[in-house]
Design a protein around this motif. Structure first.
Motif, PDB file in Angstrom:
ATOM      1  N   GLN A 108       2.514 -11.771   1.829  1.00  0.00           N
ATOM      2  CA  GLN A 108       3.365 -10.909   2.679  1.00  0.00           C
ATOM      3  C   GLN A 108       2.612  -9.608   2.982  1.00  0.00           C
ATOM      4  OE1 GLN A 108       6.741 -10.572   0.095  1.00  0.00           O
ATOM      5  NE2 GLN A 108       6.780 -12.800  -0.135  1.00  0.00           N
ATOM      6  N   TRP A 109       1.419  -9.743   3.504  1.00  0.00           N
ATOM      7  CA  TRP A 109       0.518  -8.597   3.665  1.00  0.00           C
ATOM      8  C   TRP A 109       0.963  -7.660   4.784  1.00  0.00           C
ATOM      9  CZ3 TRP A 109      -3.311  -6.439   1.049  1.00  0.00           C
ATOM     10  CH2 TRP A 109      -4.133  -5.508   1.711  1.00  0.00           C
ATOM     11  N   ASP A 110       0.967  -6.382   4.495  1.00  0.00           N
ATOM     12  CA  ASP A 110       0.973  -5.364   5.545  1.00  0.00           C
ATOM     13  C   ASP A 110       0.200  -4.166   5.026  1.00  0.00           C
ATOM     14  OD1 ASP A 110       2.628  -3.210   4.423  1.00  0.00           O
ATOM     15  OD2 ASP A 110       4.299  -4.631   4.587  1.00  0.00           O
ATOM     16  N   GLU A 111      -0.039  -3.198   5.902  1.00  0.00           N
ATOM     17  CA  GLU A 111      -0.940  -2.097   5.545  1.00  0.00           C
ATOM     18  C   GLU A 111      -0.415  -1.212   4.427  1.00  0.00           C
ATOM     19  OE1 GLU A 111       0.204   1.291   8.807  1.00  0.00           O
ATOM     20  OE2 GLU A 111      -1.262  -0.216   9.399  1.00  0.00           O
ATOM     21  N   LYS A 112       0.890  -1.323   4.113  1.00  0.00           N
ATOM     22  CA  LYS A 112       1.443  -0.473   3.051  1.00  0.00           C
ATOM     23  C   LYS A 112       1.380  -1.127   1.673  1.00  0.00           C
ATOM     24  CE  LYS A 112       4.566   1.814   6.282  1.00  0.00           C
ATOM     25  NZ  LYS A 112       5.937   1.906   6.786  1.00  0.00           N
ATOM     26  N   VAL A 113       0.952  -2.393   1.635  1.00  0.00           N
ATOM     27  CA  VAL A 113       0.901  -3.101   0.350  1.00  0.00           C
ATOM     28  C   VAL A 113      -0.019  -2.369  -0.619  1.00  0.00           C
ATOM     29  CG1 VAL A 113      -0.063  -5.183  -0.737  1.00  0.00           C
ATOM     30  CG2 VAL A 113       1.492  -5.405   1.187  1.00  0.00           C
ATOM     31  N   THR A 114       0.447  -2.235  -1.856  1.00  0.00           N
ATOM     32  CA  THR A 114      -0.399  -1.613  -2.895  1.00  0.00           C
ATOM     33  C   THR A 114      -0.673  -2.632  -4.003  1.00  0.00           C
ATOM     34  OG1 THR A 114       1.525  -0.752  -4.052  1.00  0.00           O
ATOM     35  CG2 THR A 114       0.476   0.723  -2.484  1.00  0.00           C
ATOM     36  N   VAL A 115      -1.939  -2.694  -4.400  1.00  0.00           N
ATOM     37  CA  VAL A 115      -2.340  -3.629  -5.469  1.00  0.00           C
ATOM     38  C   VAL A 115      -3.111  -2.897  -6.568  1.00  0.00           C
ATOM     39  CG1 VAL A 115      -2.428  -5.655  -3.973  1.00  0.00           C
ATOM     40  CG2 VAL A 115      -4.459  -4.230  -4.214  1.00  0.00           C
ATOM     41  N   GLY A 116      -3.379  -1.600  -6.355  1.00  0.00           N
ATOM     42  CA  GLY A 116      -4.204  -0.834  -7.297  1.00  0.00           C
ATOM     43  C   GLY A 116      -3.675  -0.854  -8.711  1.00  0.00           C
ATOM     44  N   HIS A 117      -2.325  -0.820  -8.848  1.00  0.00           N
ATOM     45  CA  HIS A 117      -1.729  -0.808 -10.200  1.00  0.00           C
ATOM     46  C   HIS A 117      -2.028  -2.105 -10.940  1.00  0.00           C
ATOM     47  CE1 HIS A 117       1.136  -2.730  -7.490  1.00  0.00           C
ATOM     48  NE2 HIS A 117       1.727  -3.286  -8.535  1.00  0.00           N
ATOM     49  N   LEU A 118      -2.165  -3.244 -10.175  1.00  0.00           N
ATOM     50  CA  LEU A 118      -2.464  -4.530 -10.817  1.00  0.00           C
ATOM     51  C   LEU A 118      -3.895  -4.531 -11.366  1.00  0.00           C
ATOM     52  CD1 LEU A 118      -0.908  -6.964  -8.148  1.00  0.00           C
ATOM     53  CD2 LEU A 118       0.132  -6.138 -10.263  1.00  0.00           C
ATOM     54  N   ASP A 152      -6.745   8.130   1.849  1.00  0.00           N
ATOM     55  CA  ASP A 152      -5.374   8.650   1.726  1.00  0.00           C
ATOM     56  C   ASP A 152      -4.359   7.555   1.374  1.00  0.00           C
ATOM     57  OD1 ASP A 152      -5.562   7.297   4.079  1.00  0.00           O
ATOM     58  OD2 ASP A 152      -4.709   8.882   5.350  1.00  0.00           O
ATOM     59  N   HIS A 153      -4.836   6.324   1.188  1.00  0.00           N
ATOM     60  CA  HIS A 153      -3.941   5.220   0.809  1.00  0.00           C
ATOM     61  C   HIS A 153      -3.599   5.355  -0.682  1.00  0.00           C
ATOM     62  CE1 HIS A 153      -2.522   1.107   0.152  1.00  0.00           C
ATOM     63  NE2 HIS A 153      -2.492   0.940   1.473  1.00  0.00           N
ATOM     64  N   PRO A 154      -2.332   5.087  -1.060  1.00  0.00           N
ATOM     65  CA  PRO A 154      -1.949   5.235  -2.481  1.00  0.00           C
ATOM     66  C   PRO A 154      -2.783   4.366  -3.436  1.00  0.00           C
ATOM     67  CG  PRO A 154      -0.146   4.292  -1.155  1.00  0.00           C
ATOM     68  CD  PRO A 154      -1.177   4.766  -0.212  1.00  0.00           C
ATOM     69  N   ASP A 155      -3.406   3.288  -2.922  1.00  0.00           N
ATOM     70  CA  ASP A 155      -4.233   2.423  -3.771  1.00  0.00           C
ATOM     71  C   ASP A 155      -5.533   3.088  -4.218  1.00  0.00           C
ATOM     72  OD1 ASP A 155      -2.996   0.102  -4.412  1.00  0.00           O
ATOM     73  OD2 ASP A 155      -3.839  -1.095  -2.786  1.00  0.00           O
ATOM     74  N   PHE A 156      -6.036   4.022  -3.390  1.00  0.00           N
ATOM     75  CA  PHE A 156      -7.393   4.536  -3.603  1.00  0.00           C
ATOM     76  C   PHE A 156      -7.602   5.120  -5.004  1.00  0.00           C
ATOM     77  CE2 PHE A 156     -11.143   7.165  -3.082  1.00  0.00           C
ATOM     78  CZ  PHE A 156     -11.979   6.328  -2.345  1.00  0.00           C
ATOM     79  N   PRO A 157      -6.754   6.076  -5.465  1.00  0.00           N
ATOM     80  CA  PRO A 157      -6.989   6.642  -6.804  1.00  0.00           C
ATOM     81  C   PRO A 157      -6.823   5.610  -7.922  1.00  0.00           C
ATOM     82  CG  PRO A 157      -4.927   7.475  -5.873  1.00  0.00           C
ATOM     83  CD  PRO A 157      -5.628   6.738  -4.783  1.00  0.00           C
ATOM     84  N   LEU A 158      -5.915   4.629  -7.729  1.00  0.00           N
ATOM     85  CA  LEU A 158      -5.691   3.606  -8.756  1.00  0.00           C
ATOM     86  C   LEU A 158      -6.906   2.682  -8.877  1.00  0.00           C
ATOM     87  CD1 LEU A 158      -2.001   2.666  -7.817  1.00  0.00           C
ATOM     88  CD2 LEU A 158      -2.752   4.170  -9.653  1.00  0.00           C
ATOM     89  N   LEU A 159      -7.463   2.294  -7.715  1.00  0.00           N
ATOM     90  CA  LEU A 159      -8.659   1.444  -7.731  1.00  0.00           C
ATOM     91  C   LEU A 159      -9.850   2.198  -8.313  1.00  0.00           C
ATOM     92  CD1 LEU A 159      -8.256  -0.220  -4.212  1.00  0.00           C
ATOM     93  CD2 LEU A 159      -8.042  -1.381  -6.409  1.00  0.00           C
ATOM     94  N   GLN A 160      -9.955   3.492  -7.984  1.00  0.00           N
ATOM     95  CA  GLN A 160     -11.028   4.322  -8.552  1.00  0.00           C
ATOM     96  C   GLN A 160     -10.941   4.347 -10.076  1.00  0.00           C
ATOM     97  OE1 GLN A 160     -10.917   8.204  -6.625  1.00  0.00           O
ATOM     98  NE2 GLN A 160     -13.013   7.911  -5.945  1.00  0.00           N
ATOM     99  N   ASP A 161      -9.714   4.491 -10.575  1.00  0.00           N
ATOM    100  CA  ASP A 161      -9.496   4.545 -12.026  1.00  0.00           C
ATOM    101  C   ASP A 161      -9.866   3.206 -12.667  1.00  0.00           C
ATOM    102  OD1 ASP A 161      -8.601   6.018 -14.351  1.00  0.00           O
ATOM    103  OD2 ASP A 161      -6.893   4.642 -14.404  1.00  0.00           O
ATOM    104  N   ALA A 162      -9.473   2.111 -12.005  1.00  0.00           N
ATOM    105  CA  ALA A 162      -9.795   0.774 -12.524  1.00  0.00           C
ATOM    106  C   ALA A 162     -11.315   0.566 -12.556  1.00  0.00           C
ATOM    107  CB  ALA A 162      -9.132  -0.297 -11.653  1.00  0.00           C
ATOM    108  N   LEU A 163     -12.004   1.045 -11.512  1.00  0.00           N
ATOM    109  CA  LEU A 163     -13.460   0.932 -11.463  1.00  0.00           C
ATOM    110  C   LEU A 163     -14.110   1.741 -12.587  1.00  0.00           C
ATOM    111  CD1 LEU A 163     -16.024  -0.052 -10.025  1.00  0.00           C
ATOM    112  CD2 LEU A 163     -15.878   1.936  -8.535  1.00  0.00           C
TER     113      LEU A 163
END
Length: 819
Positions: A121-131, A218-229
């Motif tokens: 159910q993809w759209d541009e607001k989807v966030t996956v960083g927390h996963l 500026d996407h909410p995923d960015f800081p979460l993905l950075q942290d995961a990396l």
């Protein structure tokens, strides 16, 4: 390629409905056919690419989960038999072999189940960083698995040898295919499956890098993905040695695991032409391979050109009759011209990126730049590194630095100290080993800019100031000096050399150098022992070379180096410690021309003020430096290119500024590179360029003219328009530089090289002029915008027949239009 990897590729083809794929199951990106070529729009946002990256990763996750499930399948029946009178394995053996597999399976199953609906159910607001953040936070389970991995393998092997029933089970585990796969199952061994978690965790950062690349900041995923990396990278670096996949390569004749020790791209001279090779050093042999061209969407493959068992490898020097004189070394100006072309292309790419529909053109320009950078990389190395098979032929590589030559030599000699046995590989064994190179390699791409991500550090442009202080750790007194190298266009260039400190174990150089950087990311320091007894010198590939006592390198981190303060550091090399300091001045600052507050001096003072005060046609400083260079520096290799000691240059600057009486004595005693550096500094610090701010735009337009007659008239008219002191000084310098270039066979400084060194110094505009230029935003932009044209202007005059001041002033049109 293993069957399940083939399966992953097929499945990905269906998921993405594309021919060109990133295979995250194997952790390798296909650099030949990037998937973003398929997209005409939306690439700027990156979100379509992000979906594709996630889809590819999800497909490989499904395969990985199926592999873990296949591993767990025999665990339950084995446990059930463990308490019977005829156990296949003991409870302890089962625990050891299957340690943490259940936990890893559950972690990834939960991650997969949570990620799948987000992609469906993809759209541009989807966030996956927390996963991904949660997945990274559970890496501790992998640490436990890794710690037990070796014991698990050994236990499984012993149990197979002791129990034929378990051997049959462990060799025939069934892995389910993906849901949409036609092939239901594949058969795989337990040993191969136990390696899958190791393989997975070593590549865990790849997908995060790509997701970040295609996630807007500026996407909410960015800081979460950075942290995961960050978590993943820290975890990997902490256990890197333990999980090194090179451990499980292929066995050597002695039955030990053949490990990859070192690999890299080297230029081989083969049949009198230069070829770029990927060279792999294993624990018992050296293998030289070339990349095979493959069809679209497939993995890169290597073809073995030759290999030498280390037991048969020597660094035998040649007889003079067999010396490698046939190596074609290109004139340096051709390399400089290629650098100019690459710089122009870089600027074009930056412009096209901002254009509304520039993406397709960017791809074409990138391809062209890749070709030009690869050419430069292949044709620039000149340092020979010859290896010899004592039962066969010799092979010659060319390297750009003594550093690499010493590194390869040391790595090979270290392995040769072990009890090595000569080996002959069968064609099948050679094919297996060559195929494994693709997975085992540590250097993935040719080191050119076009292979780097846009987000990667572009390197530093400007001036690096380095003070080499001292060194400790020498066991015996020696005559010691250091050289400094920085990377430029994918290869390393020697930029400076300290004086020789004689007969000491603790040299105190305390010498400062100013090194120009062209997108550099690393500084190397090499420490040598000079041998004055010519009979004792090492003979290395028919080159007389001083002995390398130690070598080391540091990353030029922009944040560390760009502070205004000096940053002190120590490089440890073979037990030797070299202490040095460095600071960096960006081009924005180094390009500034400022008027000196001391009008009584010569540096930073207008040239007409100085000549009027001195009652001379050409400033005294220019005449004296030229005279000294022509007297004893005209045969010096790299004159005007190699940096002089900064403290010596500053001492000379102070003497000229205060008109010290003993200036001639100072000049005769001073290192010639410092005198050359003082002359360059004088022109660089003029409050306006020698060829003036007023005429700068006209010089830029004149050099761009196509018609030779028009260009001739324009360029001569511009010279005639210069103030007399500027013109006389320019013509004096011009004739001097021509005399330097006449000695090119000895000093390696061609007209093109000298044009590159002096062009920007003589033409670069002052700050006031830059500020007037509407379309240029900063001093660094004007560098990239005009520097190549500035070089071409000076080169035009350097290649011109002698220009007489009197003749120039007498003629309204220096030449007729009939050129």
């Amino acid at each position: 390629m293993e069957e399940e990897e083939e399966e992953a590729l097929c499945y990905l083809d269906r998921v993405l409905e594309e021919e060109e794929v990133f295979d995250y199951g194997d952790g390798e990106l296909d650099p030949i056919t990037p998937i973003h070529r398929q997209f005409k729009g939306g690439i700027e946002k990156g979100l379509e690419m992000k979906k594709l990256v996630l889809s590819g990763f999800l497909a490989s996750e499904e395969i990985y989960i199926n592999q873990l499930e296949a591993l767990l399948l025999p665990m339950r029946p084995l446990k059930a038999t463990a308490t019977t009178s005829q156990p296949v394995l003991t409870i302890q053996q089962i625990k050891t072999i299957f340690y943490k597999i259940q936990d890893i399976f559950e972690i990834h199953k939960e991650f997969y189940d949570a990620l799948l609906p987000n992609i469906q159910q993809w759209d541009e607001k989807v966030t996956v960083g927390h996963l991904f953040q949660k997945l990274a936070s559970q890496l501790g389970v992998y640490k436990a698995f890794v710690d037990n991995y070796k014991v698990a393998l050994e236990t499984a092997e012993k149990c197979s040898q002791a129990n034929s029933q378990f051997q049959k089970i462990s060799e025939n585990l069934k892995v389910k295919g993906p849901k949409d796969s036609k092939d239901c199952t594949t058969t795989i061994s337990m040993e191969a499956l136990l390696y899958k978690p190791i393989d997975r965790v070593t590549r865990s950062t790849l997908v995060l890098h790509d997701l970040l690349k295609h996630t807007p900041k500026d996407h909410p995923d960015f800081p979460l993905l950075q942290d995961a990396l960050r978590i993943s990278q820290n975890f990997l670096s902490s256990i890197n040695e333990e999980i090194d996949p090179r451990r499980t390569a292929v066995t050597t004749p002695k039955g030990e695991a053949r490990q990859l020790v070192k690999d890299g791209f080297l230029v081989e001279v083969s049949e009198s032409s230069r070829k770029l090779r990927h060279v792999f050093l294993f624990t018992d042999l050296l293998l030289c391979a070339k990349m095979k061209k493959t069809s679209v969407g497939r993995h890169q493959q290597y073809e073995c050109k030759w290999y030498i068992p280390l037991a048969d490898l020597t660094f035998q020097t040649l007889d003079d009759s067999d010396s490698p004189t046939s190596i074609q070394v290109l004139p340096e100006h051709e390399l400089e011209e290629m650098k100019i072309k690459i710089s122009v292309l870089k600027n074009e790419i930056q412009k096209e990126k901002k254009a509304p529909k520039g993406q397709s053109r960017v791809e074409r320009l990138r391809k062209k730049m890749n070709e030009q950078e690869s050419w430069l990389l292949t044709h620039s190395p000149t340092i020979p590194f010859r290896i010899h098979n004592k039962h066969g032929k010799s092979y010659l590589f060319l390297l750009s630095s003594d550093y690499e030559r010493a590194e390869w030599r040391e790595s090979i000699q270290k392995l040769q100290k072990k009890d090595l046995q000569a080996c002959v590989l069968s064609s099948v064994e050679l094919q297996v080993l060559t195929s494994s190179c693709f997975k085992l390699r540590t250097v993935h791409n040719i080191p050119v800019t076009s292979n780097k991500d846009d987000e990667e550090t572009p390197g530093l442009y400007g001036f690096l100031h380095v003070i080499v202080h001292s060194a400790k750790g020498f066991k015996e007194s020696a005559n010691l000096y250091c050289t400094l190298e920085v990377d430029s266009y994918g290869y390393f260039v020697s930029k400076a050399k300290t004086r020789v400190f004689r007969d000491t174990t603790e040299p105190q150089w305390n010498e400062e150098f100013e090194i120009e950087l062209e997108g550099s990311q690393q500084l190397r320091i090499l420490c040598y022992e000079t041998c004055y007894d010519k009979s004792m010198l090492n003979k290395d590939d028919n080159e007389i070379v001083d002995k390398i006592m130690g070598k080391g390198q540091v990353q030029l981190d922009p944040q560390t180096v760009q502070s205004k303060n000096w940053h002190m550091d120590v490089i440890e090399m073979n037990g030797i410690k070299v202490e040095f300091s460095m600071k960096f001045t960006s081009r924005d600052l180094s390009l500034k021309r400022t008027l000196s507050k001391k009008q009584s001096g010569v540096f930073g003072v207008k040239i007409n003020v100085v000549t009027k005060r001195e009652r001379s046609k050409v400033p005294y400083i220019v005449r004296q430096c030229i005279e000294e260079v022509e007297k004893r520096g005209i045969d010096e290799v790299g004159i005007y290119r190699i940096s002089g000691v900064a403290t010596d240059i500053q001492a000379l600057k102070a003497s000229f500024d205060t008109n010290t009486k003993d200036i001639l004595m100072m000049l005769s005693d001073m290192d010639i590179n410092a005198i050359a550096g003082t002359l360059k500094l004088y022109f660089r610090e003029l409050p306006e360029p020698l060829l003036t701010d007023r005429l700068h735009p006209a010089f830029m337009e004149g050099i761009a003219l196509s018609d030779p007659a028009a260009k001739e008239n324009c360029m001569m008219h511009l010279l005639r328009s210069l103030p007399d002191p500027n013109l006389m000084t320019f013509l004096t310098l011009l004739e001097h530089l021509k005399r330097v270039a006449e000695k090119e066979p000895v000093n390696k400084m061609s007209l093109h090289n000298l044009g590159t060194v002096f062009g920007p110094t003589l033409l670069r505009p002052s700050e006031a002029e830059i500020a007037k230029t509407q379309h240029i935003t900063s001093a660094s932009d004007i560098w990239s915008h005009d520097v190549m044209a500035q070089v071409q202007v000076l080169l035009y005059y350097l290649q011109h027949p002698p220009i007489s001041f009197a003749e120039l002033k007498r003629n309204t049109l220096y030449f007729s239009t009939d050129v």
